[in-house]
Design an enzyme around this catalytic site. Structure first.
Site, PDB file in Angstrom:
ATOM      1  N   HIS A 143      24.877  33.922  38.758  1.00  0.00           N
ATOM      2  CA  HIS A 143      24.930  35.258  38.160  1.00  0.00           C
ATOM      3  C   HIS A 143      24.500  35.260  36.697  1.00  0.00           C
ATOM      4  O   HIS A 143      24.852  36.161  35.946  1.00  0.00           O
ATOM      5  CB  HIS A 143      26.320  35.873  38.356  1.00  0.00           C
ATOM      6  CG  HIS A 143      26.571  36.212  39.785  1.00  0.00           C
ATOM      7  ND1 HIS A 143      26.019  37.320  40.391  1.00  0.00           N
ATOM      8  CD2 HIS A 143      27.249  35.556  40.757  1.00  0.00           C
ATOM      9  CE1 HIS A 143      26.370  37.341  41.662  1.00  0.00           C
ATOM     10  NE2 HIS A 143      27.111  36.281  41.907  1.00  0.00           N
ATOM     11  N   HIS A 185      19.458  35.137  50.441  1.00  0.00           N
ATOM     12  CA  HIS A 185      18.657  35.340  49.232  1.00  0.00           C
ATOM     13  C   HIS A 185      17.351  34.582  49.470  1.00  0.00           C
ATOM     14  O   HIS A 185      17.357  33.346  49.529  1.00  0.00           O
ATOM     15  CB  HIS A 185      19.351  34.759  48.002  1.00  0.00           C
ATOM     16  CG  HIS A 185      20.629  35.429  47.627  1.00  0.00           C
ATOM     17  ND1 HIS A 185      20.771  36.167  46.470  1.00  0.00           N
ATOM     18  CD2 HIS A 185      21.844  35.465  48.240  1.00  0.00           C
ATOM     19  CE1 HIS A 185      22.007  36.629  46.385  1.00  0.00           C
ATOM     20  NE2 HIS A 185      22.678  36.208  47.452  1.00  0.00           N
TER      21      HIS A 185
END
Length: 568
Positions: free
Chosen positions: A322, A138
């Site tokens: 998340h 990421h």
């Protein structure tokens, strides 16, 4: 007459040779030198009174006559293909020859020529590996790259645009505009980079434009909706354009179960991220896909290895990564459904069996970007402690286990993503993206990292010292600056982008190389990690069985390559 010296004296002077054994860091892993490509009595070594001097080990040959740019002398190569000693010659940023270095005018058997224009890196007593590849990044912040590089990673593949909330959760660089900006940003960093486009779409046009823009692969992530329609569309585009697809499946089983996902994949090649499931995926049995021939299963490093702290830290990580809310019961239930000590324990064993093929980080999104290599070797150590020697081992060593584990972060991710013709192993013709280690620090702190044949970082002492003096720590070197950076590192793109002249179109300073051969491959192509057991998961107890055998192990309370290596 030939002279004889003791093994210990020889090893101290020229490094270990055939039959010598050494320990990796402070682990229980022991490797043994399988063969030696140098010649006893004709070894080359640099220094005062040593061999590599004019008319002795150094010839008069110019670069045009075949002399190397750089020679790494007497290195112990640790690669998926074997553990052996050799000299390594580098030219034009690639590995030109592995064999015996020296002066062919005065020495027999020389196939690596040292000339006046040749630099020497002393590999005696050091381990040489291929640079690592982290295939689950990421791109949340650029500072990740420094931590990754200084740990021994030379190629990073993933997606993102910075700390945007899509990037915090998913490894996608969405759309041509963002892909272009990230390709331009890549010019600043002394590391090979590749970017993943967003793969979640039910019609192909939005995916095709990302591949043409320079995405080297596409990522399907449940947070964008990994439905059967999106899976099928993404794989159809990938097959047509020769890019890999990575998948983070549907934890909540909203659009189907693991069997439905496999049906949507339809036997096509796919790279399954965090296949154990703590990082996301069909709960509780995504781990079943390790038995599929077309699925390349990988792990992310927060669950590797299973320790006393693993389960406890994961809930908080999930809530942050998340974008979940502890005040919402459904969000808490979502997080708790992914953390299962039974599947985490089974993951270690499946790696040791060669059923999981790749280890990566999941950087800043439930993974630690600078610990891919360390955690790989901690897992190998844990499995030796808990499971003993592998049945395939021969001799008093752990060579097979060590070769299996190094493949997980070198050759296998490179094969999976169409890069193995350039990187992934210590092999003639491949890029000289190499890492040198002192055995005592193996897996924790590299001595030196080369990218495209030039040193980009190394352990270095006080710059104001009369000699390089303590404290030593890893610092950037000349290969990480100026035009040398652009000549040493590359950016990997799709074939469509390469053919379209993406470098010229975006005025990139780094060279670009196209990925190729990502389709029609599978588990059988994973070096030393191609085992395909039939996996069963009890839906109530989460007990995991492989070919009918229960897979379980205890968490470790203490690991090697840990705090004693990182006092500063």
């Amino acid at each position: 007459m030939p002279a004889s010296i003791s093994r210990s004296t020889y090893a101290a002077m020229f490094g270990p040779t055939t039959g010598d054994r050494l320990r990796l860091g402070d682990t229980d892993l022991i490797i043994e030198v399988e063969r030696d490509l140098t010649t006893y009595g004709e070894e080359v070594k640099f220094g005062g009174g040593k061999v590599i001097r004019d008319g002795m080990g150094q010839s008069q040959r110019t670069r045009a006559d075949g002399a190397m740019d750089t020679v790494i002398t007497n290195a112990l190569i640790l690669d998926w293909s074997g553990i052996y000693k050799a000299d390594v010659g580098l030219r034009d940023g690639r590995i030109a020859k592995i064999g015996k270095a020296g002066n062919p005018d005065t020495q027999p058997g020389v196939d690596i020529v040292i000339g006046p224009g040749t630099e020497i890196i002393a590999g005696e007593g050091r381990i040489l590996t291929a640079g690592g590849m982290d295939a689950h990044i990421h791109f949340i912040c650029p500072q990740q790259i420094e931590d990754s590089l200084h740990s021994g990673i030379t190629t990073m593949l993933g997606g993102g645009t910075g700390p945007a909330h899509g990037t915090l959760a998913t490894t996608c660089t969405p759309g041509p505009w963002h892909i272009g900006r990230m390709l331009q940003a890549a010019d600043a960093f002394p590391i090979n980079l590749a970017f993943a486009g967003k793969g979640n779409a039910s019609l192909p046009a939005g995916l095709e434009e990302q591949v043409r823009a320079g995405a080297s692969c596409l990522k399907l992530h449940e947070d964008w909706g990994t439905t059967p329609a999106a899976i099928d569309c993404c794989l159809t585009v990938a097959d047509a354009m020769d890019v890999q697809v990575m998948i983070h499946t549907d934890t909540l089983n909203e659009s189907g179960f693991v069997e439905n996902t496999l049906a949507a994949i339809g036997g096509r090649t796919i790279h399954a991220f965090h296949t154990e499931g703590a990082g996301g995926g069909h709960a509780p049995d995504i781990i079943k896909v390790v038995g599929a021939a077309n699925v390349i299963p990988s792990s992310t490093n927060p669950t590797m290895p299973y320790t006393a702290n693993t389960v406890e830290e994961h809930l908080d990580m999930l809530m942050v990564c998340h974008h979940l809310d502890r005040s919402i019961p459904e969000d808490v239930a979502f997080a708790e459904s992914r953390i299962r000590k039974e599947t985490i324990a089974a993951e270690d064993i499946l790696h040791d069996m060669g059923a999981f093929s790749v280890i990566s980080s999941d950087s800043q999104a439930m993974g630690r970007v600078g610990e891919v290599i360390t955690r790989t070797w901690q897992t190998a150590h844990k499995m030796k402690v808990q499971r003993g020697r592998l049945a395939e081992e021969t001799g008093a060593n752990d060579n097979m286990r060590v070769r299996r584990y190094i493949a997980k972060y070198t050759i296998n991710p490179a094969i999976a993503h169409g890069l193995s013709h350039h990187i992934g192993s210590v092999e003639e013709g491949k890029r000289a993206d190499l890492v040198l280690w002192t055995p005592a620090f193996f897996g924790a702190k590299p001595d030196m990292v080369l990218l495209g044949g030039m040193i980009v970082c190394a352990q270095m002492g006080d710059p104001n010292g009369s000699i390089p003096a303590q404290p030593f720590y890893s610092r950037p070197m000349f290969g990480a600056f100026g035009g040398a950076l652009h000549a040493s590192a590359v950016t990997f793109v799709s074939q469509a982008a390469q053919a379209d002249g993406v470098g010229e179109r975006l005025r990139l300073q780094k060279g670009t190389l196209a990925v190729e051969g990502t389709r029609g491959i599978g588990k059988a192509d994973m070096k030393l990690n191609a085992h395909r057991p039939a996996i069963e998961v009890n839906p109530e107890t989460y007990e995991v069985r492989a070919d009918g055998e229960i897979l379980t192990c205890q968490p470790l309370a203490e690991l090697p390559l840990a705090q004693r290596y990182f006092l500063y």
